[in-house]
Motif scaffolding. Structure first.
Motif, mmCIF file in Angstrom:
data_model
loop_
_atom_site.group_PDB
_atom_site.id
_atom_site.type_symbol
_atom_site.label_atom_id
_atom_site.label_comp_id
_atom_site.label_asym_id
_atom_site.label_seq_id
_atom_site.Cartn_x
_atom_site.Cartn_y
_atom_site.Cartn_z
ATOM 1 N N GLU A 274 13.246 -0.436 2.919
ATOM 2 C CA GLU A 274 12.327 0.175 3.414
ATOM 3 C C GLU A 274 10.859 1.463 3.387
ATOM 4 O O GLU A 274 10.031 1.479 2.690
ATOM 5 N N GLU A 275 12.114 2.163 3.655
ATOM 6 C CA GLU A 275 12.164 3.309 4.278
ATOM 7 C C GLU A 275 11.741 3.961 2.705
ATOM 8 O O GLU A 275 10.322 4.710 2.344
ATOM 9 N N ARG A 278 8.451 2.751 1.013
ATOM 10 C CA ARG A 278 7.148 3.165 2.237
ATOM 11 C C ARG A 278 6.856 4.724 1.183
ATOM 12 O O ARG A 278 5.813 4.739 0.689
ATOM 13 N N GLU A 279 7.799 5.748 1.033
ATOM 14 C CA GLU A 279 7.880 6.478 0.972
ATOM 15 C C GLU A 279 7.025 7.144 -0.203
ATOM 16 O O GLU A 279 6.210 8.162 -0.413
ATOM 17 N N GLY A 282 3.780 6.319 -1.353
ATOM 18 C CA GLY A 282 2.410 7.297 0.042
ATOM 19 C C GLY A 282 2.858 9.153 -0.909
ATOM 20 O O GLY A 282 1.884 8.915 -0.705
ATOM 21 N N VAL A 310 0.994 -1.269 2.507
ATOM 22 C CA VAL A 310 2.390 -1.310 3.047
ATOM 23 C C VAL A 310 3.600 -0.222 3.540
ATOM 24 O O VAL A 310 3.844 0.040 4.037
ATOM 25 N N VAL A 311 1.933 0.802 3.379
ATOM 26 C CA VAL A 311 2.706 2.383 3.810
ATOM 27 C C VAL A 311 2.583 2.494 5.335
ATOM 28 O O VAL A 311 3.732 2.772 6.415
ATOM 29 N N GLU A 312 1.593 1.826 5.665
ATOM 30 C CA GLU A 312 1.481 2.302 7.246
ATOM 31 C C GLU A 312 2.053 0.239 7.745
ATOM 32 O O GLU A 312 2.066 0.530 9.154
ATOM 33 N N SER A 313 2.433 -0.641 7.524
ATOM 34 C CA SER A 313 3.119 -1.348 7.770
ATOM 35 C C SER A 313 4.513 -1.884 7.653
ATOM 36 O O SER A 313 5.077 -1.694 6.523
ATOM 37 N N ARG A 359 2.294 -9.575 3.099
ATOM 38 C CA ARG A 359 3.016 -7.710 2.930
ATOM 39 C C ARG A 359 4.118 -8.303 2.122
ATOM 40 O O ARG A 359 5.227 -9.229 1.877
#
Ligand code: 4AD
Ligand code: MG
Length: 473
Positions: A274-275, A278-279, A282, A310-313, A359
């Motif tokens: 997940e990290e 998202r990273e 971003g 996706v980046v935020e949640s 999501r």
């Protein structure tokens, strides 16, 4: 000429009044009342750079050769641009044309060429808007992948491309052999006395590697050995699958990112996945904004909204069993029926992530029958600690698991799946000496590029695609 020179991306930021040179390929030339406007691009940024050529500055003959596709250098002065859209442009004082491009035969002329047509000219398509943008996004994403892992102390392991072991046990591998002796360009169908192809031997021990060998479908088994020593590692390289799936989401040659962590369970694996997603998203949003803006306008209107989301949640997490229950009670009609024990199809994955949750979703604890031999067996005896990350528009982006680290359980799983235990002796040794709970996953890099660009066909996310029937370029 030196590579250390101003690129067009730099010229956009050059103060008016500066003398400069602009190198690139001509996108368009438009002539009007004693002046010509040339749009140049060198791939350094999405926007074309405008060069203005006043009448008489360049000989008429030379100007005629400055057509779409020609490679040129304009010398001139950077001036404020009176038009909107860009801050500066160049007023030309001279030009050198390196290579012309005959307008009657240069294939990349018209705007709005279809993606299918561009695939047929894959050696030229990088000069156009779409493929230039894809290439920059892909480049930045690859950089972000390495940065993500390097920032966290993961070591990059170069796992082999040629292997004798089948990681996924799916049997869709390309054989690598020198037993077929051939003349360049010939085909095995020409095996005959005096033909272009000759079968040197039918004995595997006489083959180059002394046994059957293949192009790898995954670097996982090899990277697991390094996790048992360096703890946190990853591999990022090409993988190959000979499955005949002619779909918009499958390639025969694709790049995979596979982290592997010792002293880590499925929870840690999901957290990393997940990290990671998202990273990387971003990072690309920050560094490829003009390219993503283009994809948002021309390819997928929801792109930026969904990426930002996706980046935020956080990602939703649910078990396979729960997902099947939701699918069964959804009231939808499926092309492929769904029931506990069956593999989820793309339509099911997309419904879950797009319609049900809205999501990304991480599905866990799949039935052991539909997953690979190396996944950790749960206490229920029916499921394994697998985890797939599903994302809207794409479906499966990541497949991973906690690995079976109990020797006896792993051996019986290999037997159950009808695999040859002796071929996995070194993999089993990891469970004999210093065994440790460990986990990892594989992310299909081209699926990530599809997600980042909104492109509908995976063939448009890789420089030169290899799919059934296609190995041109
Ligand atoms: O789910 P897969 O088969 O998992 C593995 O290979 C594991 N050994 C990974 C691991 O745990 N280290 O493949 C991983 C991902 C898929 O989720 C998908 O994104 C991508 O690789 N993928 C493909 N991408 C393009 N074309 C294909 N034919 C693909 N097959 C899998
Ligand atoms: Mg999978």
């Amino acid at each position: 000429m030196d590579y250390r020179r101003t690129r067009l991306s730099d010229l956009f930021r050059t103060p008016p009044g500066t003398e400069a040179s602009a190198y690139g390929w001509v996108k368009t030339r438009r002539d009007s009342k004693g002046v010509s406007f040339v749009q140049l691009n060198d791939g350094s940024t999405f926007a074309d750079f405008q060069v203005v050529v006043d009448a008489g500055v360049i000989p008429e003959e030379t100007l005629k050769g400055i057509t779409t596709g020609a490679s040129v250098r304009f010398d001139g002065v950077v001036v404020e641009s009176p038009g909107s859209g860009q801050a500066v442009e160049m007023k030309a004082t001279g030009v050198e044309v390196f290579g012309g491009a005959d307008p009657t035969s240069y294939p990349l002329q018209k705007k709005g060429a279809t993606m299918e047509f561009l695939r047929e000219i894959a050696h030229l398509r990088m000069r156009g808007n779409t493929f230039g943008a894809v290439t920059r996004v892909r480049n930045r994403a690859a950089w972000a992948v390495h940065r993500f892992f390097q920032d966290r102390g993961f070591a990059w392991i170069h796992t082999p491309i040629i292997t004798a072991s089948d990681c996924e046990g799916a049997g869709a591998m390309f054989a690598v052999t020198t037993l077929l002796e051939h003349e360049p360009g010939s085909h095995p169908s020409e095996v005959s006395d005096g033909g272009a192809f000759r079968l040197k031997s039918t004995k595997p021990e006489e083959d180059f590697f002394g046994k059957p060998a293949y192009l790898t479908v995954s670097g996982q088994l090899n990277v697991e050995t390094f996790a048992h020593g360096l703890t946190n590692v990853y591999t990022f390289g090409p993988t190959f699958r000979a499955e005949n799936s002619n779909t918009p989401r499958h390639l025969a040659e694709f790049w995979m990112i596979e982290p592997e962590m010792a002293f880590c369970s499925i929870e840690g694996d999901m957290n990393l996945a997940e990290e990671f997603v998202r990273e990387v998203i971003g990072d690309v949003m920050e560094h490829c904004a003009p390219d993503l803006e283009f994809f948002n306008q021309r390819v997928e209107p929801e792109l930026l909204t969904t990426l930002r989301h996706v980046v935020e949640s956080g990602f939703e997490r649910m078990t396979y069993t729960e997902a099947v229950r939701l699918l069964e009670s959804s009231g939808e009609t499926w092309e492929f029926p769904v029931s506990w024990g069956s593999d989820l199809q793309s339509e099911h994955e997309r419904w879950l992530t797009e319609k049900k949750v809205g999501r990304p979703v991480i599905l866990t604890d799949y039935p052991k029958e539909i997953k690979a031999f190396y996944m950790y067996g749960n206490e229920d005896g029916k499921t394994v600690r697998a985890m797939d990350v599903l994302v809207p528009r794409i479906g499966e982006l990541i497949g991973g698991s906690q690995r079976e680290d109990r020797l006896d359980v792993l051996e019986s799983r290999i037997d159950e799946q009808g695999l040859d235990k002796s071929a996995y002796w070194w993999y089993l040794d990891l469970r004999r000496f210093g065994a440790v709970p460990h986990a990892g996953f594989g992310l299909g890099f081209e699926r990530l590029i599809m997600y980042l660009t909104g492109l509908k066909n995976i063939r448009d996310t890789i420089p030169f695609h290899r799919t059934p029937g296609q190995a041109e370029f």
